[in-house]
Design a protein around this motif. Sequence first.
Motif, PDB file in Angstrom:
ATOM      1  N   PHE A   9      15.569  -4.219 -42.461  1.00  0.00           N
ATOM      2  CA  PHE A   9      16.280  -4.628 -41.255  1.00  0.00           C
ATOM      3  C   PHE A   9      17.718  -4.163 -41.305  1.00  0.00           C
ATOM      4  CE2 PHE A   9      12.813  -7.552 -41.794  1.00  0.00           C
ATOM      5  CZ  PHE A   9      12.307  -7.684 -40.517  1.00  0.00           C
ATOM      6  N   ILE A  11      20.704  -5.146 -38.781  1.00  0.00           N
ATOM      7  CA  ILE A  11      20.984  -6.000 -37.632  1.00  0.00           C
ATOM      8  C   ILE A  11      22.481  -6.004 -37.369  1.00  0.00           C
ATOM      9  CG2 ILE A  11      20.860  -8.341 -36.694  1.00  0.00           C
ATOM     10  CD1 ILE A  11      18.371  -8.780 -38.415  1.00  0.00           C
ATOM     11  N   PHE A 131       7.426 -10.826 -29.861  1.00  0.00           N
ATOM     12  CA  PHE A 131       8.350 -10.056 -30.690  1.00  0.00           C
ATOM     13  C   PHE A 131       7.610  -9.308 -31.800  1.00  0.00           C
ATOM     14  CE2 PHE A 131      12.236  -9.536 -33.279  1.00  0.00           C
ATOM     15  CZ  PHE A 131      13.088  -9.099 -32.283  1.00  0.00           C
ATOM     16  N   LEU A 135       7.818  -5.239 -33.894  1.00  0.00           N
ATOM     17  CA  LEU A 135       8.244  -5.228 -35.295  1.00  0.00           C
ATOM     18  C   LEU A 135       7.651  -4.027 -36.017  1.00  0.00           C
ATOM     19  CD1 LEU A 135       9.929  -7.023 -37.210  1.00  0.00           C
ATOM     20  CD2 LEU A 135       7.768  -7.939 -38.040  1.00  0.00           C
ATOM     21  N   ASN A 139      13.444  -1.695 -39.143  1.00  0.00           N
ATOM     22  CA  ASN A 139      13.876  -2.298 -37.885  1.00  0.00           C
ATOM     23  C   ASN A 139      15.383  -2.201 -37.698  1.00  0.00           C
ATOM     24  OD1 ASN A 139      11.294  -3.862 -36.944  1.00  0.00           O
ATOM     25  ND2 ASN A 139      11.442  -4.151 -39.151  1.00  0.00           N
ATOM     26  N   HIS A 140      15.772  -1.904 -36.460  1.00  0.00           N
ATOM     27  CA  HIS A 140      17.187  -1.845 -36.083  1.00  0.00           C
ATOM     28  C   HIS A 140      17.353  -2.738 -34.862  1.00  0.00           C
ATOM     29  CE1 HIS A 140      17.863   1.488 -38.827  1.00  0.00           C
ATOM     30  NE2 HIS A 140      16.664   1.892 -38.453  1.00  0.00           N
ATOM     31  N   TRP A 141      18.075  -3.826 -35.036  1.00  0.00           N
ATOM     32  CA  TRP A 141      18.257  -4.809 -33.968  1.00  0.00           C
ATOM     33  C   TRP A 141      19.734  -4.993 -33.664  1.00  0.00           C
ATOM     34  CZ3 TRP A 141      15.107  -9.589 -36.070  1.00  0.00           C
ATOM     35  CH2 TRP A 141      13.768  -9.232 -36.238  1.00  0.00           C
ATOM     36  N   MET A 143      21.933  -8.165 -32.132  1.00  0.00           N
ATOM     37  CA  MET A 143      21.845  -9.574 -31.757  1.00  0.00           C
ATOM     38  C   MET A 143      23.182 -10.045 -31.211  1.00  0.00           C
ATOM     39  SD  MET A 143      19.644 -11.275 -34.890  1.00  0.00           S
ATOM     40  CE  MET A 143      19.983 -12.932 -34.351  1.00  0.00           C
ATOM     41  N   ILE A 153      18.468 -10.276 -28.130  1.00  0.00           N
ATOM     42  CA  ILE A 153      18.101  -9.366 -29.213  1.00  0.00           C
ATOM     43  C   ILE A 153      17.590  -8.084 -28.581  1.00  0.00           C
ATOM     44  CG2 ILE A 153      16.699  -9.038 -31.274  1.00  0.00           C
ATOM     45  CD1 ILE A 153      16.363 -12.149 -31.251  1.00  0.00           C
ATOM     46  N   THR A 154      18.228  -6.970 -28.926  1.00  0.00           N
ATOM     47  CA  THR A 154      17.795  -5.680 -28.403  1.00  0.00           C
ATOM     48  C   THR A 154      17.091  -4.922 -29.523  1.00  0.00           C
ATOM     49  OG1 THR A 154      19.697  -5.653 -26.907  1.00  0.00           O
ATOM     50  CG2 THR A 154      18.543  -3.563 -27.257  1.00  0.00           C
ATOM     51  N   VAL A 155      15.863  -4.519 -29.214  1.00  0.00           N
ATOM     52  CA  VAL A 155      15.033  -3.773 -30.161  1.00  0.00           C
ATOM     53  C   VAL A 155      14.430  -2.604 -29.391  1.00  0.00           C
ATOM     54  CG1 VAL A 155      13.035  -3.854 -31.689  1.00  0.00           C
ATOM     55  CG2 VAL A 155      14.450  -5.896 -31.393  1.00  0.00           C
TER      56      VAL A 155
END
Length: 172
Positions: A9, A11, A131, A135, A139-141, A143, A153-155
Amino acid sequence: MEKGELYRFSISINSEILDFRAVLHPSKSMSFLITRVLTFALNYQPHIRFSAGVCIDEAPISVVSETGEFKLWIDINPNLKRIERAIKMAEKVCIYTFQKPDILKRNWKRVKRHPNSVQAFFLNPTFLEYFESVLERDNHWMMEIKPNNTLNITVAQQLFEVELIPIILNES
């Protein structure tokens, strides 16, 4: 012994970039992993850490001082024994659940001490299930914490909005 699946992750939250890995233990659900990652990011501070594994004696996420004292114990869907241990061990306890809040409230009524240093929040399981569909192993989120306990939360250019609903434990 079965090994868990590793997820990475990155984030962006509150103008910080958090880069970490989290493991999905075979005995846990994807909803548990997502909740664990969200709560880690939401409560990020120096000395925060994931537990080494799935164990009754350890918080899934904690902040431990340099002297070994629990400053913060973060738990997900805890049972009565874990709640009591958390209250005994830590200055502050945060509980997050995606189970029916009544389950947590029932356990809370059986707890011997009810300190005000315990906060509890409900995450909608429908959001968590949705969500799961985005996944990935890497992952690059982004928040953003909004007023009234709302998270954006942008994904992968998809915006998810989720409300952290406070659970009132010390009702009169």
